[in-house]
Design a protein around this motif. Structure first.
Motif, short mmCIF file in Angstrom:
data_model
loop_
_atom_site.label_atom_id
_atom_site.label_comp_id
_atom_site.label_asym_id
_atom_site.label_seq_id
_atom_site.Cartn_x
_atom_site.Cartn_y
_atom_site.Cartn_z
N THR A 1 -32.33 26.45 -9.17
CA THR A 1 -33.23 26.96 -7.76
C THR A 1 -32.51 27.85 -7.50
N SER A 2 -32.39 28.97 -6.85
CA SER A 2 -31.40 29.90 -6.22
C SER A 2 -30.06 29.22 -5.28
N ARG A 3 -30.33 28.48 -4.97
CA ARG A 3 -29.56 27.10 -3.68
C ARG A 3 -29.02 27.01 -4.96
N ARG A 4 -29.38 26.25 -6.09
CA ARG A 4 -28.20 25.25 -6.74
C ARG A 4 -27.48 26.56 -7.24
N SER A 52 -34.68 36.19 -4.64
CA SER A 52 -36.37 36.37 -3.87
C SER A 52 -37.07 35.84 -3.16
N GLU A 53 -37.47 34.89 -3.88
CA GLU A 53 -37.86 33.83 -2.79
C GLU A 53 -38.14 33.36 -1.20
N LEU A 54 -36.24 33.63 -0.76
CA LEU A 54 -36.24 33.65 0.42
C LEU A 54 -36.71 34.98 1.13
N ALA A 55 -36.70 36.15 0.72
CA ALA A 55 -36.51 37.34 0.96
C ALA A 55 -38.48 37.79 1.01
N ASP A 56 -38.79 37.15 0.15
CA ASP A 56 -40.30 37.09 -0.21
C ASP A 56 -40.93 36.21 1.25
N GLU A 57 -40.57 35.12 1.54
CA GLU A 57 -40.66 34.61 3.03
C GLU A 57 -40.62 35.30 4.17
N ILE A 58 -39.27 35.88 3.81
CA ILE A 58 -39.09 36.32 5.47
C ILE A 58 -39.56 37.66 5.46
N GLU A 59 -40.59 38.24 4.27
CA GLU A 59 -41.34 39.69 4.17
C GLU A 59 -42.47 39.07 4.83
N HIS A 65 -41.51 34.76 13.53
CA HIS A 65 -41.22 33.80 12.81
C HIS A 65 -39.75 33.88 12.01
N VAL A 66 -39.60 34.87 11.46
CA VAL A 66 -38.50 35.06 10.68
C VAL A 66 -37.25 34.05 10.97
N THR A 67 -36.55 34.15 11.81
CA THR A 67 -36.33 32.67 12.28
C THR A 67 -36.65 31.97 11.98
N ASP A 68 -37.39 31.17 12.10
CA ASP A 68 -38.07 29.82 11.01
C ASP A 68 -38.22 29.96 9.75
N VAL A 69 -37.85 30.88 9.55
CA VAL A 69 -37.68 30.27 7.53
C VAL A 69 -36.69 30.51 7.34
N GLY A 70 -35.65 31.31 8.05
CA GLY A 70 -34.36 31.59 7.97
C GLY A 70 -33.28 29.93 7.78
N VAL A 71 -34.53 29.78 9.18
CA VAL A 71 -33.71 27.93 9.41
C VAL A 71 -34.08 27.35 8.29
N GLU A 72 -35.14 27.23 8.21
CA GLU A 72 -35.56 26.06 7.06
C GLU A 72 -34.94 26.20 5.57
N TRP A 73 -34.56 27.63 5.39
CA TRP A 73 -33.56 27.89 4.39
C TRP A 73 -32.11 26.92 4.34
#
Length: 109
Positions: A1-4, A52-59, A65-73
């Motif tokens: 994954t991108s995180r890895r 890109s997966e993170l960017a898609d989720e934030i968009e 709820h953007v902060t919630d997405v950022g925190v989970e990632w």
């Protein structure tokens, strides 16, 4: 994954052999995305890529709820880093202490 990919990037750093010979740890640093505009400002300021997966989720995240997405990632990435036995994790707070506090509360569960 991108995180890895980002977790592994430290091992491919230039001159890493010299770093280990001196036993200087590489401390990963994370910036929790808390605003949509971070999708443009963070890469420009820090010369990095946002998965890109993170960017898609934030968009797609509803307003507020953007902060919630950022925190989970960031939480998932922090857990992966700690499981990989990194010596520490540095958080770039930059006026977003609330997001780091949210992450730490979840990490300590």
């Amino acid at each position: 994954t991108s995180r890895r990919r980002h977790t592994r990037s430290a091992s491919s750093s230039r001159g890493l052999g010299d770093v280990y010979k001196r036993q200087v740890p590489i401390i990963p640093g994370l910036k929790i995305l808390t605003m949509r505009k971070h999708l443009q400002t963070i890469p420009r300021a820090f010369h990095c890529e946002i998965p890109s997966e993170l960017a898609d989720e934030i968009e797609k995240a509803p307003d507020g709820h953007v902060t919630d997405v950022g925190v989970e990632w960031a939480l998932a990435q922090t857990r992966e880093l700690l499981e990989a036995d990194v010596p520490a994790v540095h958080f770039y707070v930059m006026s977003a202490a609330r997001a780091v506090n949210m992450l730490m509360a979840k990490l300590n569960r």
